[in-house]
Design an enzyme around this catalytic site. Structure first.
Site, short mmCIF file in Angstrom:
data_model
loop_
_atom_site.label_atom_id
_atom_site.label_comp_id
_atom_site.label_asym_id
_atom_site.label_seq_id
_atom_site.Cartn_x
_atom_site.Cartn_y
_atom_site.Cartn_z
N HIS A 1 0.88 -1.18 0.00
CA HIS A 1 0.00 0.00 0.00
C HIS A 1 0.91 1.23 0.00
CE1 HIS A 1 -2.70 2.95 1.93
NE2 HIS A 1 -3.71 2.17 1.62
N ASP B 1 3.33 -4.03 8.09
CA ASP B 1 2.09 -3.25 7.97
C ASP B 1 0.95 -4.22 8.26
OD1 ASP B 1 -0.25 -2.18 7.03
OD2 ASP B 1 0.57 -1.44 5.14
N GLN C 1 -4.30 -4.82 7.41
CA GLN C 1 -5.29 -5.81 6.95
C GLN C 1 -5.17 -7.14 7.69
OE1 GLN C 1 -7.72 -4.97 5.08
NE2 GLN C 1 -6.99 -3.11 4.09
N LYS D 1 -10.38 -0.17 10.86
CA LYS D 1 -10.60 -1.39 10.07
C LYS D 1 -10.95 -2.58 10.96
CE LYS D 1 -7.20 0.09 6.63
NZ LYS D 1 -7.90 0.40 5.39
N CYS E 1 -4.86 2.46 -3.49
CA CYS E 1 -3.63 3.01 -2.91
C CYS E 1 -2.45 2.07 -3.14
CB CYS E 1 -3.78 3.30 -1.41
SG CYS E 1 -5.05 4.49 -1.06
N1 PMP Z 1 -1.73 -0.49 4.70
C1 PMP Z 1 -2.69 -1.26 4.19
C2 PMP Z 1 -2.35 -2.65 3.74
C3 PMP Z 1 -3.99 -0.77 4.09
O1 PMP Z 1 -4.95 -1.53 3.57
C4 PMP Z 1 -4.28 0.54 4.55
C5 PMP Z 1 -5.67 1.13 4.45
N2 PMP Z 1 -6.29 1.00 3.21
C6 PMP Z 1 -3.24 1.30 5.07
C7 PMP Z 1 -1.98 0.75 5.14
C8 PMP Z 1 -3.43 2.71 5.55
O2 PMP Z 1 -4.27 2.72 6.66
P1 PMP Z 1 -4.82 4.12 7.21
O3 PMP Z 1 -5.45 4.81 6.04
O4 PMP Z 1 -5.82 3.71 8.25
O5 PMP Z 1 -3.66 4.87 7.76
#
Ligand code: PMP
Length: 411
Positions: free
Chosen positions: A124, A201, A204, A227, A366
């Site tokens: 991401h 990270d 998920q 999430k 993203c």
């Molecule tokens: N890493 C991953 C794998 C994600 O799916 C997301 C959220 N889509 C993020 C980071 C970023 O999370 P946040 O927008 O809550 O900071």
């Protein structure tokens, strides 16, 4: 699918009673943000009704209640991810802020010209751009572990990418696009063999499975409350105590100081050293309620339920001609399915599904480098959580078939 009492779970989420375009809401976008149970909503209201004050400052009763609630939330997070010490839990605004914190503070301290930072092609942007920027600041090399055709990593590629020049390895625990579950423990072992630190990270992963940071042997681990049935605006950075102690904060101001003179200051102890200013008090307390909720269900049950639901959806979706699913097979993936329907732009698809009350995500998720790797400008994604049902998957399948038929019609 008996591991969760699905009717009871669904009754806990008031938003599931919503109608969208005259249809019952079918929410299949929990990977972007999950819905919230009444217990979390009530906890946040109760905080403002009976506890609200600033933390770590006042000696008055409300200040003590707020501080107790905030620090109990930290302890709940520590227990939930099995960190050894409460000082290792830093509250942040989310995964993005947590990863930026590591890249800026620890990264700037240890990465020098010619050093390597190793990530993967499935990251991401939150676990990619901060490392790009760090590499630029420090004239370091950003290296990518390549992906197999099914969107998984080979350990031989991991071993080839990480060298004695590697200072940081940062990999997503679960891909938000491919659903791939990475073997973080095995990757951490390779990183440590070369003296590098392991960052993961967990955005998920933490909402969907038992995560034990000690068992994974990670040095830093980031995730977001929103999430995992918690509120927006709160996330967590887990960091090994020894490393956090060595690391300079990147935000300065109230609460995080020990002594302030006209020209010099010193910092307070962990973890508040990294929490400058008034922290996310209601949000942390809301996250505590979310953890209580998930723990009552049991994270192993959550994983099993989602796994069965995803397998059901994967099989049904695979039967639709012209529907291409990206990532590994149903047994090797988390609860999300990213796909494209031949001849239908994902945004058109998402709009058509919305008319049937179904919420899915469409776009680059993203993860633009990953879209490039998939050779797609965008994709559609259905993601599942504890409140979704096989009946909802059936509604999705019918709507997909209807949309396919509509777009294949020759006008
Ligand atoms: N890493 C991953 C794998 C994600 O799916 C997301 C959220 N889509 C993020 C980071 C970023 O999370 P946040 O927008 O809550 O900071």
């Amino acid at each position: 699918m008996t591991v969760l009492n699905i009717n009871k779970v669904r009754a806990d989420f008031p938003i599931l009673n919503e109608q969208v375009n005259g249809q019952p809401l079918v929410y299949l976008d929990s990977s972007a943000s999950s819905q919230k149970p009444q217990a979390v909503i009530d906890t946040i209201s109760q905080y403002y009704e009976s506890m609200n004050a600033n933390v770590h400052r006042g000696v008055h009763t409300l200040g003590t209640r707020a501080t107790d609630g905030y620090e109990k939330a930290r302890e709940a997070v520590r227990r939930f991810i099995n960190a050894q010490y409460f000082e290792e839990i830093v509250f942040t605004r989310g995964t993005t802020t947590a990863l930026n914190l590591v890249a800026h503070s620890y990264g700037d301290m240890v990465v020098n010209a010619g050093d390597e930072i190793v990530i993967t092609e499935m990251e991401h942007h939150a676990n990619l751009v901060p490392w790009q920027m760090l590499a630029k600041r420090r004239q370091a090399v950003l290296k990518y572990i390549p992906l197999q055709p099914d969107g998984t990593l080979l350990m031989s590629d991991v071993e080839a990418a990480i060298t004695d020049r590697t200072k940081i390895v940062s990999v997503t625990h679960v891909s938000n696009v491919l659903g791939t579950i990475n073997d973080i423990k095995a990757i951490a072992a390779v990183a440590h063999k070369h003296g590098a630190v392991m960052v993961a990270d967990g955005a998920q992963a933490v909402p969907h499975m038992t995560v034990d940071v000690q068992a994974l042997d990670v040095d830093f681990y980031a995730f977001s409350g929103h999430k995992m049935v918690g509120p927006t605006g709160i996330g967590v950075l887990y960091g090994r105590r020894k490393l956090l102690n060595q690391t300079e904060p990147i935000e300065f101001g109230g609460d995080m100081i020990d002594f302030v003179g006209l020209h010099d200051s010193t910092w307070t102890e962990l973890p508040v050293k990294f929490e400058a200013g008034t922290p996310l008090i209601a949000e942390a307390i809301g996250l505590h309620a979310a953890i209580d909720y998930l723990e009552a269900l049991g994270m192993d049950n959550v994983l099993e339920y989602e796994h069965e639901l995803t397998r059901y959806a994967y099989e049904k979706m695979s039967e639709i001609e012209g529907l291409e699913i990206y990532g590994p097979g149903p047994d090797a993936r988390a609860g999300l399915i990213t796909f494209n329907l031949k001849g239908v732009h994902p945004h058109d698809l998402a709009t058509a599904l919305d008319a049937d009350g179904i919420a899915i995500r469409a776009g680059h998720h993203c993860a633009q480098p990953l879209m490039k790797w998939l050779n797609q400008s965008s994709t559609a994604r259905a993601s599942f959580y504890i409140y979704n049902t096989t009946e909802e998957v059936d509604v999705l399948i019918e709507s997909l078939k209807k949309t396919k038929e509509f777009f294949s019609y020759e006008f």
